[in-house]
Design an enzyme around this catalytic site. Structure first.
Site, PDB file in Angstrom:
ATOM      1  CG  HIS A  65       1.832  32.200  64.619  1.00 22.06           C
ATOM      2  ND1 HIS A  65       2.074  31.938  65.450  1.00 22.06           N
ATOM      3  CD2 HIS A  65       0.346  31.758  64.987  1.00 22.06           C
ATOM      4  CE1 HIS A  65       1.085  32.254  66.646  1.00 22.06           C
ATOM      5  NE2 HIS A  65       0.059  32.309  66.048  1.00 22.06           N
ATOM      6  CD  GLN A  87      -0.995  23.636  66.220  1.00 21.61           C
ATOM      7  OE1 GLN A  87      -0.587  23.451  67.424  1.00 21.61           O
ATOM      8  NE2 GLN A  87      -2.238  23.677  65.687  1.00 21.61           N
TER       9      GLN A  87
END
Length: 405
Positions: free
Chosen positions: A152, A289
């Site tokens: 990621h 997020q």
């Protein structure tokens, strides 16, 4: 053999449903890695489309080091071409990650600043406010570096740091990402800090240690937190530290990219900020997020007769600006796979370059049995992460007491 027979049954049922029409088939493999190849083999040999395309989405982990990843790729390519393989990293489907290149390449104010000349450091931060919660058996085999950082965060770094691609074509974008990964300086053990959360009591509630998870060995040294300082040895980024950190059981949940700009040379207003010049640093924050936002920290004068300076945010808060619901990352990526759009999927040479960076330090950590620094459940992580940042003259941006929230 039984698996192949099952896929033959599946093929028969699909053909009944397709009724002789041109048909395309997309297989999504969110399954244990040890049966990847068997499933791909059976899908390819017994259930491929006869008159359309056949594609396979493969979920991570893509191996656990360079050797196992290369073996997995080699085995997959016995039955599929590279164009049929879609290695999914759902973080690349996040709205704010996809907006990263738009922000940089379609706004004149940012692209000229996107280099060592103006950027002091870049931080990629991932945190979860919960532990393994019973899935420690899987996690203990991989750890936080393999689970989050090698995929990621490194993929986001490559997108952030790449040169302008020739076009928005998938291959042009992935070519530039690979160049970034191949330009990265080998990661040394002294530039990595690992941690593991321990039990902690707060407000009368006792939170468990990682090794209290019944699926985790009592003597496990698997890191649940890691921080690393990485460098890209090319003309654009020479000397700029890219700091990553990722952890479980921390004080909050979030993922963000922080770009801290250099101090203003000969700043006329330095005296108004006192000795802490970092307070006057411009910072671009892309909050992936939760509560998606992009904001830029600037300095401004507080209204009044005196000369008092304040730090404010120029803020694009997605929930306030857009009433439309943000699509889930998997929605976007599954649609892309159906349409044959590959720019947000990982190519095999990207995967090789990513593992080449992390495999040596992972092996060293495991061979030397490096003991992780223990940090209380719900804390801000190991103190060692702050020392690592300080060695590179960096202060973690998410730990400030300013106007982030």
């Amino acid at each position: 053999m039984i698996l192949r027979e099952n896929f033959a049954v599946l093929d028969k049922k699909l053909k009944e449903h397709e009724g002789g029409r041109t048909s395309n088939r997309l297989f999504y493999l969110s399954i244990p890695p040890n049966i990847f190849i068997d499933a791909v083999k059976c899908a390819s040999l017994s259930a491929s489309s006869g008159n359309g395309w056949t594609r396979v989405i493969v979920e991570k982990p893509f191996g656990r080091d360079s050797e196992s990843s290369a073996a997995l790729t080699k085995s997959l390519k016995q039955y599929l071409t590279e164009d049929q393989i879609f290695r999914i990293d759902h973080y690349l489907g996040k709205e704010l990650v996809e907006n990263l290149s738009v922000l940089r390449f379609s706004n004149l104010i940012f692209e000229p600043l996107w280099s060592r000349q103006y950027i002091r450091n870049v931080q990629l931060i991932f945190s979860e406010d919960f532990g393994t919660e019973g899935r420690g058996g899987y996690f203990d085999h991989f750890g936080i570096i393999r689970d989050i950082m090698q995929n990621h965060l490194l993929q986001i770094l490559a997108l952030f740091a790449m040169e302008t691609p020739l076009s928005l074509d998938a291959e042009d974008i992935r070519n530039e990402k690979v160049k970034v990964l191949r330009s990265m300086r080998p990661l040394r053990l002294e530039d990595v800090v690992i941690g593991q959360y321990k039990s902690h009591t707060r407000g009368g509630v006792t939170y468990p240690a990682y090794i209290d998870d019944k699926t985790v060995p009592n003597d496990s040294l698997t890191p649940t937190f890691a921080a690393a300082a990485l460098f890209i040895d090319n003309a654009r980024w020479d000397g700029v530290p890219f700091l990553m950190k990722a952890g479980k059981a921390l004080h909050n949940k979030g993922a963000e990219i922080r770009v801290q700009f250099r101090h203003v040379p000969g700043n006329l207003y330095n005296r108004n900020f006192g000795t802490d010049l970092d307070r006057a640093t411009n910072e671009l924050v892309i909050r992936v997020q939760p509560d998606e936002a992009i904001y830029l920290k600037i300095n401004n004068k507080v209204p009044g007769l005196g000369m008092k300076l304040d730090r404010s945010n120029l803020n694009l808060h997605y929930a306030a600006r857009y009433s439309k619901e943000i699509p889930d990352a998997y929605e976007r990526l599954l649609l892309d796979a159906i349409e044959g759009e590959r720019r947000l999927f990982i190519r095999s040479d990207e995967l090789d370059a990513a593992w080449s960076l992390f495999t040596p330090v992972l092996k060293e950590l495991e061979e030397k049995k490096i003991i992780p620094e223990y940090y209380p459940y719900g804390s801000r992580g190991p103190v060692g992460a702050h020392y690592l940042a300080a060695r590179h003259n960096v202060r973690w941006g998410d730990l400030g007491t300013d106007i982030d929230q």
